[in-house]
Design an enzyme around this catalytic site. Structure first.
Site, mmCIF file in Angstrom:
data_model
loop_
_atom_site.group_PDB
_atom_site.id
_atom_site.type_symbol
_atom_site.label_atom_id
_atom_site.label_comp_id
_atom_site.label_asym_id
_atom_site.label_seq_id
_atom_site.Cartn_x
_atom_site.Cartn_y
_atom_site.Cartn_z
ATOM 1 C CB SER B 216 -10.955 21.614 30.240
ATOM 2 O OG SER B 216 -9.790 22.146 29.729
ATOM 3 N NE ARG B 220 -10.297 16.448 28.973
ATOM 4 C CZ ARG B 220 -9.494 17.625 27.664
ATOM 5 N NH1 ARG B 220 -8.449 17.645 28.671
ATOM 6 N NH2 ARG B 220 -10.818 17.908 27.621
ATOM 7 C CG ASN B 224 -11.255 10.543 32.188
ATOM 8 O OD1 ASN B 224 -11.664 9.781 31.005
ATOM 9 N ND2 ASN B 224 -11.441 11.520 31.160
#
Lengths: 156, 287
Positions: B216, B220, B224
């Site tokens: 994660s 992440r 992004n």
């Protein structure tokens, strides 16, 4: 988008730079900052201490001033008391002196009066004797009537 | 911008391809000439652009912060030192609020992560065509300037963090404690026959939990930044579509860039904070 050697290379460089930061960047910075913090804290404490000391000094000055004023007042009161005492004493002394001198003068006067009276008496006795002698020359002996003459003179 | 003979799809693809150096099964060692060739190289390849930019950026960080560290005085700080101390203070505050243990590693690690990720993300704000075009002048055809849009980079950092999590878990709690933590919760039983089942189930749950951390963390950031970069590329496509759309694209790029200032900072901050939190959990005896 492929997973490849970049992963390994980046892991190594990441580890190296974390080590670098841990060894050469972080400690000196944090040390300097902590030292500055301590310095500022010391400075503030010193300022606080200075203020406190000043307050104490002011208090001491106040106390001393108060004490000095009290002492001055005491001294003044004492001096006034003493002055009053001296005045009273002087008055008493003067009074005594006056009385004494008055008494002496009166005594002297009395003495002079007595002396003058004595002289006068003697003179009167002499005059009376002279007069009586002149009157009695013909009638009586001076010696025979001496008692009477003396008695007369004494009465003067 | 990339020439009239190139279609939009090719333009986007071109922008999303790394400059790859590696071992091709047919051509041997060399630069990949297309995305397909790069893919064919498999694991034995390295993204030169990602590595170069990430090293340049960490180099900038290391240079300035080291200079500030050398010149650090206890007197009145000025300029660079002021800025660096602000960063150190900020990171220190974050660590103090989230990390309960005592460690010489966590705070410098957090500082490195925050500054490095931030700088790599910052490359996103450079106009998408500027640097690739410059390199094209020198004959370099692929150039991806934002290292955090490369999953290798984010995954590598997350993996190091993961290794640290496992290392500290074992160091603080011992192997038994670490294994116990993985198998003892959430289901507990004193029944000898049931125990293997609950332990297996717990291991699966906690294992997923543990593995989810680096995944994660890296995805992440990568997601992004990749999405942001893609939108910049799409906006850049508008410049080829006439004056009106071009002007509109310019306005959009500005708006998206302003918004992205928030995103890049936030992503760097999240990466740092989660690292601190994960390491705090690794240090904690029970939770």
């Amino acid at each position: 988008m492929n997973i490849n050697l970049t992963l390994i290379a980046q892991m190594i460089s990441f580890a190296v730079f974390v080590w670098f930061t841990m060894k050469f960047i972080w400690p000196p910075l944090v040390k300097a900052m902590d030292e500055r913090k301590a310095k500022i804290a010391d400075g503030l404490a010193a300022a606080e201490r200075g203020r406190h000391e000043q307050a104490l000094a002011e208090q001491r000055v106040d106390e001393q001033l108060q004490q000095a004023k009290q002492q001055a007042a005491e001294i003044k009161a004492n001096a006034e008391k003493q002055a009053a005492m001296i005045l009273v004493e002087a008055k008493t002394k003067a009074q005594q002196e006056g009385d004494r001198q008055l008494a002496a003068a009166q005594a002297e006067i009395t003495q002079e009066t007595n002396k003058a009276r004595e002289v006068l008496r003697a003179k009167v006795a002499e005059l009376a004797l002279a007069g009586a002698e002149k009157i009695l020359r013909k009638e009586i002996n001076a010696e025979a009537h001496k008692d009477i003459v003396d008695a007369v003179a004494k009465q003067i | 911008m990339a020439g009239t003979e190139i279609t939009s799809t090719e333009y986007i693809k071109h922008h999303l391809t790394n400059l790859t150096f590696g071992h091709h099964p047919e051509h041997g060692w060399g630069l990949a000439h297309s995305a397909q060739e790069a893919a064919e190289m498999g694991f034995m390849a390295i993204h030169l652009d990602s590595m170069m930019w990430s090293l340049i950026l960490i180099g900038i960080f290391a240079f300035y912060f080291r200079r500030a560290a050398q010149k650090a005085t206890t007197g009145v700080p000025s300029g660079l030192q002021n800025f660096v101390e602000m960063m150190v203070d900020f990171v220190n505050e974050s660590v103090r609020s989230s990390f309960s243990g005592k460690s010489d590693l966590v705070a410098p690690l957090a500082l490195t992560i925050f500054c490095w990720v931030f700088l790599m993300n910052l490359m996103d704000l450079v106009p998408v065509d500027l640097i690739p075009r410059l390199f094209e002048l020198f004959g370099v055809h692929y150039m991806k300037v934002v290292p955090t849009t490369d999953p290798n980079i984010t995954m590598a950092m997350a993996l190091v963090v993961f290794i640290l999590i496992v290392f500290y878990s074992i160091k603080i709690k011992g192997v038994g404690g670490f294994v116990g933590e993985l198998t003892g919760l959430p289901f507990q039983t004193n029944n000898v026959f049931l125990k293997p089942f609950t332990m297996t189930f717990n291991l699966i749950l906690e294992g997923v939990n543990l593995l989810a951390k680096p995944i994660s963390l890296s995805l992440r950031l990568f997601g992004n930044m990749y999405a942001g970069e893609t939108i910049f590329i799409l906006i850049a496509l508008m410049y080829n579509a006439g004056w009106v759309l071009g002007l509109f694209g310019g306005a959009l790029q500005f708006v998206w860039a302003v918004f992205h200032i928030l995103v890049i900072t936030l992503q760097a901050f999240i990466f740092m904070t989660l690292t601190i939190v994960y390491l705090d959990m690794a240090h904690a005896e029970h939770h």
